[in-house]
Write an enzyme that holds these catalytic residues in place. Structure first.
Site, PDB file in Angstrom:
ATOM      1  N   PRO A 138      29.381  17.001  63.298  1.00 11.90           N
ATOM      2  CA  PRO A 138      29.035  18.048  64.076  1.00 11.90           C
ATOM      3  C   PRO A 138      27.590  18.361  64.165  1.00 11.90           C
ATOM      4  O   PRO A 138      27.059  18.657  62.907  1.00 11.90           O
ATOM      5  CB  PRO A 138      29.974  19.320  63.804  1.00 11.90           C
ATOM      6  CG  PRO A 138      31.000  18.761  62.956  1.00 11.90           C
ATOM      7  CD  PRO A 138      30.394  17.547  62.228  1.00 11.90           C
ATOM      8  N   GLU A 139      26.802  18.354  65.140  1.00  8.70           N
ATOM      9  CA  GLU A 139      25.434  18.816  65.295  1.00  8.70           C
ATOM     10  C   GLU A 139      25.414  20.226  66.167  1.00  8.70           C
ATOM     11  O   GLU A 139      26.203  20.499  66.453  1.00  8.70           O
ATOM     12  CB  GLU A 139      24.703  17.374  66.139  1.00  8.70           C
ATOM     13  CG  GLU A 139      24.803  16.291  65.245  1.00  8.70           C
ATOM     14  CD  GLU A 139      23.776  16.114  64.120  1.00  8.70           C
ATOM     15  OE1 GLU A 139      23.053  17.198  63.902  1.00  8.70           O
ATOM     16  OE2 GLU A 139      23.896  15.148  63.269  1.00  8.70           O
TER      17      GLU A 139
END
Ligand code: ZN
Length: 283
Positions: free
Chosen positions: A2-3
């Site tokens: 996840p960014e």
């Protein structure tokens, strides 16, 4: 992994529904990256505020609620610092099924159960008395500027890059100057800005810093928009990057023609991460 856009989409999807909810119960699964740091029962009765995001962290503020029956003291204040690690995702469930083997944290509230699902368990939920107090403060201290902070300008970016002799791509990825430029977003922003990813960061002048900042903001805003439009109830930690990658100009396109000039997209490895770029469009 996840960014920043995934975390921002998560924050937006939870915000309106969680703010004002009262904690009824806390359930812990297997240990996460860091311990919770507080007795789960003292969170019961606390009232959640509007979630905030800093880098890839979420901060869930807690206000003390009414004591939960005779003999119980006031609930904990402060807040919970959450990180999705490598594989985590958060969902607010109205009628949660029994926790599965990868569900390691449930915050049961009167508005539903906030559940952290994290197969690799690099994620974390940690209590702190305030966002600027230990242990939250130490987690957030190394983070660079927020990309959408109005205080971040071409001039401040230029000044922050001074002394960074490493390639701009690696400096972006490091997150110490500005957060949010994960691999796909760093590659795309550098392409949009027409900057060779190998350029020593300190060599970028004001004009190129302005182009880079605008490109990074546009790239991240587009990713958030894609996440917001395609994943209403955000549950897939890789969904935003996946949707974004389908329209990527360079990322994952080695050997394919540049969408702008037709030259083949090149690939190189910088700081153990693949960089994709166009040698003709990026100087
Ligand atoms: Zn090109």
């Amino acid at each position: 992994m996840p960014e920043l856009p995934e975390v921002e989409v998560t924050r937006r999807s939870l915000g309106g529904r969680l703010a004002g909810a009262t904690v009824r119960k806390v359930r812990l699964g297997k240990p996460l990256r860091w311990p919770l740091g507080v007795e789960p029962r003292v969170l019961v009765g606390a009232v959640l505020g509007e979630p905030q995001r800093r880098g890839k962290y979420l901060w869930l503020p807690l206000a003390a609620g009414a004591p939960q029956g005779p003999g119980s003291g006031p609930s904990a204040r402060g807040g919970l610092l959450l990180h999705l690690g490598m594989s985590g995702s958060l969902a607010l469930l109205a009628a949660p099924p029994p926790p599965g083997p990868h569900d390691h944290f449930d915050l049961v509230t009167d508005r539903g159960t906030l559940r952290l699902t994290d197969p690799r368990r690099f994620g974390a939920v940690q209590w702190a008395p305030a966002i600027d107090a230990p242990p939250a403060a130490a987690r957030l201290a190394p983070l660079g500027a927020e990309p959408f902070d109005p205080a971040l300008t071409a001039a401040t970016l230029h000044a922050a890059l001074r002394g960074h002799g490493a390639a701009i791509k690696s400096v972006l990825l490091g997150g110490r100057v500005v957060v949010g430029a994960g691999n796909i977003y760093a590659c795309e922003a550098l392409f949009a800005a027409g900057i060779d990813p190998r350029t020593p960061a300190e060599r970028l002048g004001r004009v190129r810093c302005a182009r880079l900042l605008a490109a990074l903001r546009a790239t991240l805003a587009r990713a958030v928009e894609l996440g917001g439009s395609t994943l209403r109830d955000f549950q897939d930690a890789h969904g935003v990057a996946g949707a974004f990658q389908r329209e990527a100009a360079v990322y994952g396109r080695a050997g394919e023609p540049c969408r702008r000039c037709g030259a083949p997209i090149r690939r190189l490895v910088q700081a153990q991460r693949a960089t994709y770029w166009c040698a003709r469009c990026q100087r």
